[in-house]
Design an enzyme around this catalytic site. Structure first.
Site, PDB file in Angstrom:
ATOM      1  N   GLY A 351      -8.848  -7.714   4.944  1.00  0.00           N
ATOM      2  CA  GLY A 351      -8.657  -8.104   3.438  1.00  0.00           C
ATOM      3  C   GLY A 351      -7.352  -7.547   2.929  1.00  0.00           C
ATOM      4  N   GLY A 353      -5.839  -6.133  -0.936  1.00  0.00           N
ATOM      5  CA  GLY A 353      -5.774  -5.652  -2.315  1.00  0.00           C
ATOM      6  C   GLY A 353      -4.609  -5.050  -2.922  1.00  0.00           C
ATOM      7  N   GLY A 354      -4.838  -4.880  -4.355  1.00  0.00           N
ATOM      8  CA  GLY A 354      -3.708  -4.264  -4.847  1.00  0.00           C
ATOM      9  C   GLY A 354      -3.088  -2.908  -4.291  1.00  0.00           C
ATOM     10  N   PHE A 355      -3.973  -2.217  -3.370  1.00  0.00           N
ATOM     11  CA  PHE A 355      -3.657  -1.226  -2.744  1.00  0.00           C
ATOM     12  C   PHE A 355      -2.865  -1.212  -1.439  1.00  0.00           C
ATOM     13  CE2 PHE A 355      -7.781  -2.354  -1.860  1.00  0.00           C
ATOM     14  CZ  PHE A 355      -7.821  -2.538  -0.401  1.00  0.00           C
ATOM     15  N   GLY A 356      -2.999  -2.530  -0.969  1.00  0.00           N
ATOM     16  CA  GLY A 356      -2.463  -2.901   0.390  1.00  0.00           C
ATOM     17  C   GLY A 356      -3.338  -3.665   1.281  1.00  0.00           C
ATOM     18  N   VAL A 358      -5.949  -4.123   4.670  1.00  0.00           N
ATOM     19  CA  VAL A 358      -6.671  -3.552   5.761  1.00  0.00           C
ATOM     20  C   VAL A 358      -6.804  -3.997   6.855  1.00  0.00           C
ATOM     21  CG1 VAL A 358      -9.144  -2.552   6.076  1.00  0.00           C
ATOM     22  CG2 VAL A 358      -8.186  -2.577   3.714  1.00  0.00           C
ATOM     23  N   LYS A 372      -6.188   1.209   6.576  1.00  0.00           N
ATOM     24  CA  LYS A 372      -5.557   0.713   5.403  1.00  0.00           C
ATOM     25  C   LYS A 372      -4.134   1.070   5.131  1.00  0.00           C
ATOM     26  CE  LYS A 372      -8.146   1.147   2.051  1.00  0.00           C
ATOM     27  NZ  LYS A 372      -9.072   1.568   0.655  1.00  0.00           N
ATOM     28  N   ASP A 469     -16.756   3.040 -10.403  1.00  0.00           N
ATOM     29  CA  ASP A 469     -16.378   1.541 -10.175  1.00  0.00           C
ATOM     30  C   ASP A 469     -17.705   1.259  -9.196  1.00  0.00           C
ATOM     31  OD1 ASP A 469     -15.198  -1.013 -10.326  1.00  0.00           O
ATOM     32  OD2 ASP A 469     -13.864  -0.542  -8.948  1.00  0.00           O
TER      33      ASP A 469
END
Length: 665
Positions: A351, A353-356, A358, A372, A469
């Site tokens: 996947g 996401g904004g964090f990077g 995986v 991650k 969240d």
């Protein structure tokens, strides 16, 4: 850095050994009829128990009525329980006892793994040691038994001494001992304060003997009797910073009286040198004695303070050194991770996401992991990164995704998690085809697992953790389709006695955020309860909060649920694919969901109460009030927005990237 760490969390645990609460022990001393005087007395005393226990430091016993209808009752909260939680625990446990023992004249229940005790009978049991009935609950098998035994025995002896030496207000003690570099043995013991020291000691010793018989070789286990409780675990589960109330100061002894052997008319030898006028010691003499004495005492006090501070500093240095070693032991080599992920190949990508991104990886020992790869634009320093990792690895709960380690090399910041094979809940729940795989049994298990995970974060960690969240995308499903809460990038750490906080930067996902959080930036454990309620209604209906449709009409899920609840057509909310399963159980879950999303946060239940509601169908539910509604349309979960309230400007950010995201997708 201290403020930064407050956005992360420490760990502490609740373990459920038999359902969500230890089964109640309904006695066999006789029964009563439902409309009898005894029934009324039992109801009255158990209903009044919660406020009395919470108002009296966590312990209260009393009786009501006249023989033969007299009822004796006792309530006890764990020594580290806050008054609010103590009230909720005693209240829900009293209701559970009345529901599970409807006609028995005697019953005992240690609820929620020793969080509180409620007991009643038609006879006086105050101050009387009773070793039966005994109950126990075990959790997970452990290793290192040989090394474990000696340290455990020594620990038990110390905790017995400390707990039994308590006052008439509290007999409670906790302690931990280092087992390995990565694990401690944690122990908690408590007696009802009405026991004598010797009886408390005897009761706890019997628990230790039973523990060895029934629980030997377990990761964690508890043994409980009517008068005492023992729990031992390799993971922290109590609030070590909550100290029991200090015993009252000893009374001052009166000055010695003159000797009875002195003949009448004579004085003591200490007064033989008084002046002729009988005026006693002169002021100058008093000053000559008092001033040096006070000076000497002050000197001793300052010396003691200095020595204590120096000892504390040395201890902290040793503790920090141990933590540094712990961090080193969790660090993975970059080459190992590159090999595990085939150099972060797209084929292994789970996947983005904004964090990077995986990636799925396979370690040399064959273990699957989720890696991650954090964004290189992070402003976080090396020290802060390692501190966060050290805190996160202390998180141990079956319903939370586990961090295994990290890698820090050059610009690379990697977090290595356990691999959760079935992706996230939304991957199944909102897919028209895959949703059918979530039968009612699986969905009900998901409810219970999420509730237990939240209860762990809210009440059973050393510091209270607000997730902020909670949503279907942040619930991972393991190989047995059991849930694991993930993505703690927005988590907020509370102090032990803190109940709420406020922020000018609201983070989370639209539709799941509680109204007080959206409007005023105010959040608490009840904010997570609201999100949980939304999630329950989503799981029941199989549709998203912000994209709900019924037949051809698009409508807000909460509005639809409330309208059908009041109209007696609540079955309209149930996912059509749920053709098999208890309809009454489904309606009860909708009821619980509506209780969690009520407008007034004070009206929402705590997660401890929610866990009890799911564990026992006999626990009565109050009528829900009108849920919170948001004006306008919902915004997609990836969007950002801002708004200004009457009291402050609140900035909204959803899916905020952070090092502590726990989402191996």
């Amino acid at each position: 850095m201290q403020n930064h760490i407050k956005f992360i969390f420490l760990s502490h645990i609740i373990f459920i050994s038999i359902g969500f609460a230890t089964a109640s022990r309904c006695g066999y001393t006789g029964n009563f009829t439902s409309n009898s005087t005894y029934a009324n007395n039992r109801y009255q005393i158990l209903s009044s128990l919660a406020p009395n226990v919470s108002a009296n430091g966590g312990f209260f016993n009393n009786s009501i009525g006249q023989e033969p209808y007299k009822v004796y009752a006792l309530g006890l909260c764990r020594g580290d329980a806050a008054p609010e939680y103590c009230f909720d625990c005693i209240s829900s446990t009293s209701q559970q006892l009345m529901a599970e023992c409807p006609n028995q004249k005697e019953a005992t229940l240690w609820a929620l793994k020793g969080q509180c005790l409620v007991r009643y009978a038609n006879r006086s049991f105050f101050g009387i040691l009773e070793l039966d009935p005994m109950d126990y609950g075990d959790i997970i098998n452990s290793s290192n038994i040989t090394e474990f035994d000696q340290k455990w025995d020594d620990l038990m002896a110390r905790v017995i001494d400390r707990a039994s030496s308590g006052s008439s207000r509290i007999k409670y003690a906790t302690e931990e001992v280092r087992l390995t570099q990565f694990q401690d043995i944690h122990a908690l013991m408590q007696c009802t304060p009405d026991l004598s020291q010797s009886d408390c000691r005897s009761c706890l010793r019997e628990n230790v003997v039973s523990f060895k018989s029934y629980c030997h070789g377990k990761h964690g286990c508890s043994v409980q009797r009517p008068n005492c409780y023992l729990r031992s675990d390799l993971s922290p589960f109590y609030n070590a910073s909550a100290s029991p109330p200090a015993p009252p100061p000893p009374s001052l002894s009166p000055p010695p009286s003159p000797s009875s052997n002195s003949p009448p008319g004579t004085t003591n030898t200490t007064n033989a040198n008084n002046d002729d006028d009988g005026g006693g010691i002169e002021p100058g003499t008093i000053a000559a004695i008092v001033v040096p004495t006070v000076t000497f005492i002050a000197f001793l006090a300052l010396t003691c303070i200095f020595l204590i501070q120096r000892r504390k500093k040395r201890y902290q240095e040793v503790e920090n050194a141990d933590e540094v070693e712990s961090v080193k032991s969790l660090q993975f080599d970059l080459a190992t991770i590159r090999n595990a992920t085939d150099n972060f190949s797209d084929a292994n990508k789970l996947g983005q996401g904004g964090f990077g991104a995986v990636y799925k990886g396979t370690l040399p020992d064959g273990q699957y992991v989720a890696v991650k790869r954090l964004s290189r634009h992070s402003s976080q320093g090396e020290v802060e990164f390692k501190n966060e990792v050290l805190l996160m690895t202390k998180l141990q709960h079956r319903n939370l995704v586990k961090l295994l380690g990290f890698c820090l090399a050059g610009n690379e910041r990697l977090l290595i998690y356990e691999f959760v094979p079935n992706s996230s809940l939304d991957h199944f729940l909102f897919d028209p085809t895959k949703r059918a795989l979530l039968n009612w049994q699986i969905r009900y298990r998901i409810f219970g697992g999420i509730a237990r995970g939240l209860l762990y974060l809210h009440e059973d960690s050393r510091l209270r953790i607000i997730h902020r969240d909670l949503k279907a995308g942040n619930i991972m499903l393991d190989e047995e389709m059991s849930p694991k809460i993930s993505d703690f990038g927005m988590a907020k750490l509370f102090e032990v006695d803190q109940t709420q906080d406020a922020t000018s930067r609201v983070v989370g996902t639209y539709g799941y955020m509680a109204p007080e959080y959206v409007r005023h930036g105010r959040f608490s454990v009840k904010s997570d309860v609201y999100s949980f309620g939304v999630l329950v209604l989503e799981i029941i209906s199989g549709q998203k909060i912000n994209r709900f449709r019924y037949r051809e009409e698009a409508e807000d899920l909460l509005t639809f649920a409330w309208k059908n609840w009041n109209g007696g057509t609540v079955s309209n909310l149930i996912d059509p694919t749920l053709r098999v399963g208890s309809r009454s159980e489904m309606v009860r879950c909708i009821h619980i969901g509506l209780l969690c999303v009520q407008e007034n946060e004070a009206s929402r239940p705590t997660m401890a109460s929610v866990v009890l509601m799911f564990s026992s169908s006999s626990v009565s539910l109050s009528a829900p009030l009108r849920p919170a509604f948001f004006s306008g349309t919902f915004v997609d979960s990836e969007a950002s927005a801002s708004t200004t309230t009457a009291d402050q400007s609140v900035k909204f950010t959803t899916n905020e990237a952070s090092i502590t995201d726990l989402v191996p997708r």
